[in-house]
Structures are given as structure tokens and as C-alpha cells.
Design a protein around this motif. Structure first.
Motif, PDB file in Angstrom:
ATOM      1  N   ALA A 176     -12.788   4.041  -2.792  1.00  0.00           N
ATOM      2  CA  ALA A 176     -12.475   3.793  -1.377  1.00  0.00           C
ATOM      3  C   ALA A 176     -11.058   3.261  -1.195  1.00  0.00           C
ATOM      4  O   ALA A 176     -10.485   3.360  -0.106  1.00  0.00           O
ATOM      5  N   ILE A 177     -10.475   2.689  -2.269  1.00  0.00           N
ATOM      6  CA  ILE A 177      -9.099   2.176  -2.192  1.00  0.00           C
ATOM      7  C   ILE A 177      -8.112   3.323  -2.002  1.00  0.00           C
ATOM      8  O   ILE A 177      -7.079   3.173  -1.350  1.00  0.00           O
ATOM      9  N   TYR A 178      -8.457   4.469  -2.562  1.00  0.00           N
ATOM     10  CA  TYR A 178      -7.558   5.620  -2.528  1.00  0.00           C
ATOM     11  C   TYR A 178      -7.621   6.270  -1.146  1.00  0.00           C
ATOM     12  O   TYR A 178      -8.536   7.029  -0.838  1.00  0.00           O
ATOM     13  N   LYS A 179      -6.645   5.953  -0.310  1.00  0.00           N
ATOM     14  CA  LYS A 179      -6.620   6.465   1.063  1.00  0.00           C
ATOM     15  C   LYS A 179      -5.828   7.761   1.196  1.00  0.00           C
ATOM     16  O   LYS A 179      -5.861   8.410   2.236  1.00  0.00           O
ATOM     17  N   ASP A 231      -1.107  -1.126  -4.506  1.00  0.00           N
ATOM     18  CA  ASP A 231      -2.520  -0.747  -4.450  1.00  0.00           C
ATOM     19  C   ASP A 231      -2.919   0.332  -5.456  1.00  0.00           C
ATOM     20  O   ASP A 231      -3.912   0.190  -6.170  1.00  0.00           O
ATOM     21  N   LEU A 232      -2.154   1.410  -5.540  1.00  0.00           N
ATOM     22  CA  LEU A 232      -2.567   2.511  -6.402  1.00  0.00           C
ATOM     23  C   LEU A 232      -2.489   2.171  -7.889  1.00  0.00           C
ATOM     24  O   LEU A 232      -3.235   2.736  -8.693  1.00  0.00           O
ATOM     25  N   TYR A 233      -1.632   1.221  -8.262  1.00  0.00           N
ATOM     26  CA  TYR A 233      -1.548   0.848  -9.675  1.00  0.00           C
ATOM     27  C   TYR A 233      -2.637  -0.153 -10.048  1.00  0.00           C
ATOM     28  O   TYR A 233      -3.116  -0.160 -11.185  1.00  0.00           O
ATOM     29  N   VAL A 234      -3.059  -0.973  -9.092  1.00  0.00           N
ATOM     30  CA  VAL A 234      -4.242  -1.810  -9.305  1.00  0.00           C
ATOM     31  C   VAL A 234      -5.463  -0.905  -9.431  1.00  0.00           C
ATOM     32  O   VAL A 234      -6.310  -1.083 -10.306  1.00  0.00           O
ATOM     33  N   TRP A 235      -5.547   0.080  -8.529  1.00  0.00           N
ATOM     34  CA  TRP A 235      -6.649   1.059  -8.555  1.00  0.00           C
ATOM     35  C   TRP A 235      -6.695   1.794  -9.886  1.00  0.00           C
ATOM     36  O   TRP A 235      -7.766   1.917 -10.510  1.00  0.00           O
ATOM     37  N   GLU A 236      -5.547   2.251 -10.352  1.00  0.00           N
ATOM     38  CA  GLU A 236      -5.491   2.994 -11.607  1.00  0.00           C
ATOM     39  C   GLU A 236      -5.967   2.139 -12.781  1.00  0.00           C
ATOM     40  O   GLU A 236      -6.751   2.590 -13.625  1.00  0.00           O
ATOM     41  N   LYS A 237      -5.511   0.894 -12.827  1.00  0.00           N
ATOM     42  CA  LYS A 237      -5.890  -0.004 -13.928  1.00  0.00           C
ATOM     43  C   LYS A 237      -7.390  -0.273 -13.928  1.00  0.00           C
ATOM     44  O   LYS A 237      -8.054  -0.224 -14.977  1.00  0.00           O
ATOM     45  N   LYS A 238      -7.939  -0.554 -12.750  1.00  0.00           N
ATOM     46  CA  LYS A 238      -9.373  -0.835 -12.654  1.00  0.00           C
ATOM     47  C   LYS A 238     -10.195   0.397 -12.991  1.00  0.00           C
ATOM     48  O   LYS A 238     -11.260   0.294 -13.603  1.00  0.00           O
ATOM     49  N   LEU A 239      -9.696   1.551 -12.597  1.00  0.00           N
ATOM     50  CA  LEU A 239     -10.407   2.799 -12.885  1.00  0.00           C
ATOM     51  C   LEU A 239     -10.476   3.045 -14.385  1.00  0.00           C
ATOM     52  O   LEU A 239     -11.515   3.442 -14.923  1.00  0.00           O
ATOM     53  N   GLY A 245      -2.672  10.407  -1.251  1.00  0.00           N
ATOM     54  CA  GLY A 245      -1.784  10.516  -2.404  1.00  0.00           C
ATOM     55  C   GLY A 245      -0.607   9.561  -2.328  1.00  0.00           C
ATOM     56  O   GLY A 245      -0.247   9.056  -1.261  1.00  0.00           O
ATOM     57  N   TYR A 246       0.015   9.338  -3.455  1.00  0.00           N
ATOM     58  CA  TYR A 246       1.151   8.434  -3.588  1.00  0.00           C
ATOM     59  C   TYR A 246       2.288   8.857  -2.654  1.00  0.00           C
ATOM     60  O   TYR A 246       2.881   9.923  -2.821  1.00  0.00           O
ATOM     61  N   LEU A 247       2.531   8.047  -1.615  1.00  0.00           N
ATOM     62  CA  LEU A 247       3.598   8.294  -0.639  1.00  0.00           C
ATOM     63  C   LEU A 247       3.534   9.701  -0.042  1.00  0.00           C
ATOM     64  O   LEU A 247       4.553  10.302   0.296  1.00  0.00           O
ATOM     65  N   GLN A 248       2.328  10.237   0.101  1.00  0.00           N
ATOM     66  CA  GLN A 248       2.194  11.635   0.520  1.00  0.00           C
ATOM     67  C   GLN A 248       2.659  11.878   1.958  1.00  0.00           C
ATOM     68  O   GLN A 248       2.959  13.014   2.333  1.00  0.00           O
ATOM     69  N   GLU A 249       2.746  10.808   2.757  1.00  0.00           N
ATOM     70  CA  GLU A 249       3.171  10.976   4.145  1.00  0.00           C
ATOM     71  C   GLU A 249       4.646  11.349   4.262  1.00  0.00           C
ATOM     72  O   GLU A 249       5.094  11.796   5.314  1.00  0.00           O
ATOM     73  N   TYR A 250       5.409  11.163   3.192  1.00  0.00           N
ATOM     74  CA  TYR A 250       6.866  11.275   3.316  1.00  0.00           C
ATOM     75  C   TYR A 250       7.463  12.499   2.618  1.00  0.00           C
ATOM     76  O   TYR A 250       8.594  12.877   2.913  1.00  0.00           O
ATOM     77  N   GLY A 251       6.750  13.079   1.694  1.00  0.00           N
ATOM     78  CA  GLY A 251       7.223  14.311   1.072  1.00  0.00           C
ATOM     79  C   GLY A 251       8.472  14.181   0.215  1.00  0.00           C
ATOM     80  O   GLY A 251       9.255  15.130   0.099  1.00  0.00           O
ATOM     81  N   TYR A 252       8.698  13.018  -0.397  1.00  0.00           N
ATOM     82  CA  TYR A 252       9.864  12.835  -1.255  1.00  0.00           C
ATOM     83  C   TYR A 252       9.701  13.650  -2.544  1.00  0.00           C
ATOM     84  O   TYR A 252       8.685  13.530  -3.234  1.00  0.00           O
ATOM     85  N   VAL A 253      10.706  14.437  -2.875  1.00  0.00           N
ATOM     86  CA  VAL A 253      10.652  15.257  -4.086  1.00  0.00           C
ATOM     87  C   VAL A 253      10.542  14.387  -5.328  1.00  0.00           C
ATOM     88  O   VAL A 253       9.797  14.690  -6.258  1.00  0.00           O
ATOM     89  N   ASN A 288       0.847  -1.193   0.000  1.00  0.00           N
ATOM     90  CA  ASN A 288       0.000   0.000   0.000  1.00  0.00           C
ATOM     91  C   ASN A 288       0.883   1.245   0.000  1.00  0.00           C
ATOM     92  O   ASN A 288       1.659   1.456   0.934  1.00  0.00           O
ATOM     93  N   VAL A 289       0.765   2.034  -1.046  1.00  0.00           N
ATOM     94  CA  VAL A 289       1.524   3.286  -1.139  1.00  0.00           C
ATOM     95  C   VAL A 289       0.582   4.488  -1.133  1.00  0.00           C
ATOM     96  O   VAL A 289       1.005   5.622  -1.334  1.00  0.00           O
TER      97      VAL A 289
END
Length: 382
Positions: A263-266, A236-244, A268-276, A138-139
Motif C-alpha cells: 500500500a506504500i507504493y502509490k 518512502d520507496l527506499y524504506v519500502w524496498e528495504k522492508k520488502l 513509480g519513482y517520480l513517474q509524474e515528471y518523466g525525467y529521463v 515521498n517519491v
């Protein structure tokens, strides 16, 4: 069960003797014998094979090198070394060989080895016949690992840089990333020698952390760098993207599916970490969520389901307070349903969000708001 075997030995007499000995063992079928084995031209044979019996000392290439190549072609292969020398025993087991037999091969010793191989292969087939377990990474928001038969787990990393290095390799999964790229990303402030030392230590910690997931995640050393290889693993987000993307036009039958997908989208992509380095991908995936949420809100609005439309417009405005389209639609929806205080509050939130980024409310929206306020004032005075 009948196990399929391949024999490799540069000495024809030894090869023939081993074959005759194996023919005394009823559970073995010898597919091929080779005095020189070219792995590139015999891929199909190796993929069909259960066991390889091979000599260690052969011209041009020793058995250990060949074993590594064969295991890469068929990871489920069982390797058994047959040699006249016993000094190779430890090294044999380091390449995950099943057994090590000294020449001349004795029938009883060979039967014990074959029995071990049969037990190992049967166990593998039983494991395969069971419902396979998948690893879901899960990302969306925060990093978590989730095996299908267990609860999600937040992985504990030795250092923050170990976590970032893993995530960067995951971001570039199945691609080789040069060591210099990694040291520049994480240790640009230290000299090269120290940066490499830090890299090797961090890679070691990642391998230890991933040891419980070795059937799913392989951190492989490649020439000049590293590669993270995923097996039976989904993100998770790439499965979500494909199904969408595969979802057909929104209608009564597909709306429940769309709601489940969203509901899968909890987060943003790795948004907790703030990687540029993750920002562009976060924005790309977030935009897909925005477009899907807007479509859902518009569908519900057109169907007269104002409460569901309001729910999605609120979601959009909460995630993006300065989004003009979503705020405008929510103002008008509040006004349409007589929720005047909420409309006023939402306008002020939107206005403040725009002021924070140094801009103002668009003229069209401001005009609509003023006309609406005047209309409310006239109704109140009547």
C-alpha cells in the motif's frame, strides 16, 4: 548541569587567565586547553565538548576557520570568541558564534555568557529528549514532504528546473555533483556563462524553498559542485524496498504485513515528471513491485482466495497491460470462476495492448483462448 569546555589561544598567559576566570564559574568544567589545536587528532574531545572558547587571531589559521571545522565535527557545539579586537564582531556571529568577549575577560561578563550557553544547551537537550520528528520524502508518484507530526505537503517550487535540480540532487544524495554536470543536464542549450548564472539562481531558490526543512536537508557547496545531505530523513520507496527485502516467505502471519507494504507504493519513482535520468531507477523499483504483486496473487490463488488473487492480477494488468504472465493468469482465473464476460474483455484488452507495441498474442495463450471459446460454445449449444 556541568558544561564541558575547551579553550584555544596561542598566548599561554591569556589561556591561563581565561581558565582561572572560568574556574570561578561553577557550571563549567575545562576539559582541555590548547595553544594550537589540531582538529584531526582531537575529534573525540570536540565531540564530548559543549563549549569552545577561542581566540580569533592565531598563527597559520584564524579562529573563524577553526570554528567552521569544529562545527562540522560537532554541529551542536557552542562557539565563544575571546579576542582583544572588536572589529571581528559581525563576522563572529556570521559563523553562528554564541557570543563575543573582549580581553581582558571580566568575571561578570563571562558569567552572562556562560548563562546564555547553559540556556541554549538545555533547550537543545530538551528538544532531543522529545520524540524526534522525521521527514519522509515521498517519491512514489508525486513529490511530497511529510513530517511525522504534520500532514503531507506538496512543496511549491519557484520553477520547474528548481524542482528537477532538487530531485536530481536527492537522486544522488550524499554525493558531490559537479556544476558542469548540472548545467549540462538543465541548461545545455545556453552558453556556459549564462548556464552558471542560471544554476546559481536556481540553487538560491532551492535553499529558500528548503529553509523550513533545514534540520533535515542541507544543500552544501563543495569544491566544483553541490551535495544534498539528509539528516533524520527517509525516502518512502527506499524504506519500502528495504522492508520488502526483509519480508520472510509469504504465509498467514506475514500476508497482512505484505499488504501494508504494498500500500506504500502509490506509483513509480517520480513517474509524474518523466525525467529521463530517473527512468532506470523507476524501472528497477517497479520490477520489485511486480514480483511482489505476482507472489501475493499466486499465494492467494493457491489458498483458494480467488477474489484476492483476482484483485492483485487486475492491479498488475492495469499497471502493465502488455504483461503476458499476469494477463494469462487473470484469463484463467476468470474462466475458473465462471466470469466469462470478464475473461473475454480482458483478452481483448491484452490483444489491443500488444498490437499497440507492434506484436501479437503469444501462440500458447492464443491456443488456450481458442480452446476456451470452443468449450464455452459447446456448453451453450447443449
Amino acid at each position: 548541569m556541568m558544561m564541558k569546555a575547551v579553550l584555544v589561544d596561542d598566548e599561554p598567559l591569556a589561556l591561563g587567565f581565561l581558565k582561572r576566570q572560568l574556574e570561578k564559574v561553577s557550571s563549567i568544567q575545562v576539559l582541555e586547553t590548547f595553544t594550537y589545536f589540531d582538529s584531526s587528532s582531537n575529534i573525540s574531545v570536540i565531540k564530548e565538548t559543549d563549549i569552545v572558547f577561542m581566540d580569533i587571531e592565531m598563527p597559520e589559521r584564524n579562529g573563524f576557520q577553526l570554528a567552521e571545522q569544529l562545527l562540522e565535527l560537532n554541529p551542536g557545539l557552542e562557539i565563544i570568541f575571546v579576542t582583544a579586537f572588536n572589529q571581528y564582531a559581525v563576522q563572529a556571529f556570521e559563523v553562528h558564534a554564541l557570543d563575543y568577549i573582549l580581553k581582558p575577560v571580566q568575571t561578570e561578563r563571562l558569567k552572562k555568557t556562560v548563562k546564555r550557553a547553559e540556556e541554549r544547551i538545555n533547550a537543545k537537550q530538551e528538544a532531543i529528549s522529545e520524540k524526534p520528528t522525521k521527514l519522509c520524502i515521498n517519491v512514489s508518484g508525486e513529490l511530497m514532504f511529510h513530517l511525522t507530526n504534520k500532514d503531507p505537503e506538496i512543496v511549491t517550487w519557484r520553477t520547474l528546473r528548481a524542482r528537477e535540480l532538487f530531485l536530481y540532487l536527492l537522486h544522488n544524495r550524499d554525493r558531490s555533483i559537479n556544476k558542469d554536470v548540472l548545467t549540462e543536464l538543465l541548461w545545455a542549450e545556453v552558453d556556459q556563462e549564462k548556464a552558471y548564472a542560471q544554476l546559481y539562481t536556481t540553487i538560491y531558490h532551492i535553499r529558500k524553498t528548503l529553509s523550513n526543512y533545514r534540520d533535515y536537508l542541507t544543500l552544501k557547496s563543495v569544491q566544483g559542485g553541490y551535495k544534498l545531505i539528509l539528516s533524520n530523513t527517509i525516502i518512502d520507496l527506499y524504506v519500502w524496498e528495504k522492508k520488502l527485502k526483509n519480508l520472510s516467505t509469504l504465509e498467514g502471519q506475514t500476508i497482512p504485513i505484505a499488504e501494508e507494504l504494498m500500500a506504500i507504493y502509490k506509483g513509480g519513482y517520480l513517474q509524474e515528471y518523466g525525467y529521463v535520468w530517473a527512468e532506470a531507477e523507476r524501472v528497477r523499483l517497479e520490477q520489485q513491485w511486480v514480483e511482489a504483486a505476482q507472489q501475493l496473487a499466486a499465494y492467494y490463488h493457491d489458498q483458494g482466495n480467488f477474489s484476492s488473487a483476482e484483485r492483485w492480477y487486475r492491479e498488475l494488468c492495469n499497471k502493465h497491460p502488455d504483461d503476458e504472465i499476469s494477463n494469462y493468469q487473470l484469463f484463467k482465473l476468470y474462466a475458473l470462476t465462471g466470469k466469462n464476460k470478464l475473461a473475454e474483455k480482458q483478452y481483448q484488452i491484452f490483444k489491443k495492448a500488444l498490437e499497440d507495441i507492434g506484436t501479437g498474442v503469444p501462440h500458447t495463450m492464443e491456443k488456450w483462448y481458442m480452446n476456451w471459446k470452443q468449450g464455452i460454445a459447446r456448453k451453450t449449444s447443449m
